[in-house]
Design an enzyme around this catalytic site. Structure first.
Site, PDB file in Angstrom:
ATOM      1  CB  CYS A 137      -1.119   0.459   1.454  1.00 21.21           C
ATOM      2  SG  CYS A 137      -1.879   1.573   1.343  1.00 21.21           S
ATOM      3  CD  GLU A 209      -3.149  -0.964  -2.450  1.00 19.82           C
ATOM      4  OE1 GLU A 209      -3.439   0.149  -3.341  1.00 19.82           O
ATOM      5  OE2 GLU A 209      -3.778  -1.318  -1.287  1.00 19.82           O
TER       6      GLU A 209
END
Length: 228
Positions: A137, A209
């Site tokens: 992330c 993601e």
């Protein structure tokens, strides 16, 4: 020449991260054409994501084997709760959305699955699992921010410029580099089997993601829209 553990990880995830840059949501931030309704959906989901993301840093601090690692997780926790989440609160204010409303956001399927995976991996292992769970992330956002910032117009955009400037900033980059340094430190003594497990966590969270960008682009919540 022996490459670092972080470079080994990056070599594996780079094709996936490259796909973020061509995703319509990310491209829309970069060129300023993103539908604001999609950004609002993203912002609200990302806000509650960051709440669970912060829990990961607390887990990391509790599992840290030394003060420097504990300090890093403390810095990440502070940076997320203050610096990063404040960006979301500022954007929300532009739409008349309060911080309380942001916090009360109903989580999407993707958000729920993603944070559940990270928290489970952090809980199952030591501090090494936690840094692997948070790495994709932070690192990929910096990767995206730096790529978009290469276009001066992206940084100067009246609405999305703040997003680009935040994730390409020196402050955010410094925190990401500390995470990279920690995974490299762990890689110096980890067995090949242990490194493979950590690398897989980064790969899996990298897939999540992409799913998060897709969720935002499609304004999705749950695949089966059943109201109880």
């Amino acid at each position: 020449m022996t490459i670092s553990f972080s470079q080994q990880i990056f070599n594996r995830v780079e094709p996936l991260w490259q796909s973020y840059l061509t995703h319509p949501f990310v491209k829309g931030i970069g060129d300023g054409t993103l539908d604001k309704a999609k950004f609002i959906h993203y912002m609200k989901q990302d806000y509650i994501y960051l709440i669970d993301y912060s829990r990961l840093f607390a887990i990391g601090a509790s599992k840290a084997n030394d003060l420097s690692t504990m300090t890093l997780f403390g810095e990440l926790l502070h940076g997320t709760l203050s610096f990063e989440m404040d960006l979301h609160r500022q954007y929300a204010a532009k739409f008349g959305i309060s911080a309380e409303e942001l916090e009360a956001t109903e989580p999407s399927a993707t958000m729920t699955s993603y944070t559940s995976y990270m928290l489970s991996q952090a809980s199952l292992g030591g501090v090494e699992n936690t840094i692997a769970a948070v790495l994709a992330c932070a690192w990929s956002y910096n990767y995206i921010g730096n790529a978009l910032a290469e276009n001066p117009a992206s940084k100067e955009h009246e609405f999305y410029g703040d997003w680009v400037n935040t994730y390409s900033s020196s402050e955010f980059t410094e925190l990401v580099n500390k995470c990279i340094q920690l995974i490299d430190k762990i890689g110096e003594t980890a067995s090949p089997e242990a490194k493979k497990k950590l690398e897989d966590i980064v790969v899996n969270t990298s897939y999540y993601e992409y799913m998060f960008w897709d969720m935002a682009e499609k304004l999705s919540m749950w695949d089966v829209p059943v109201t109880v």
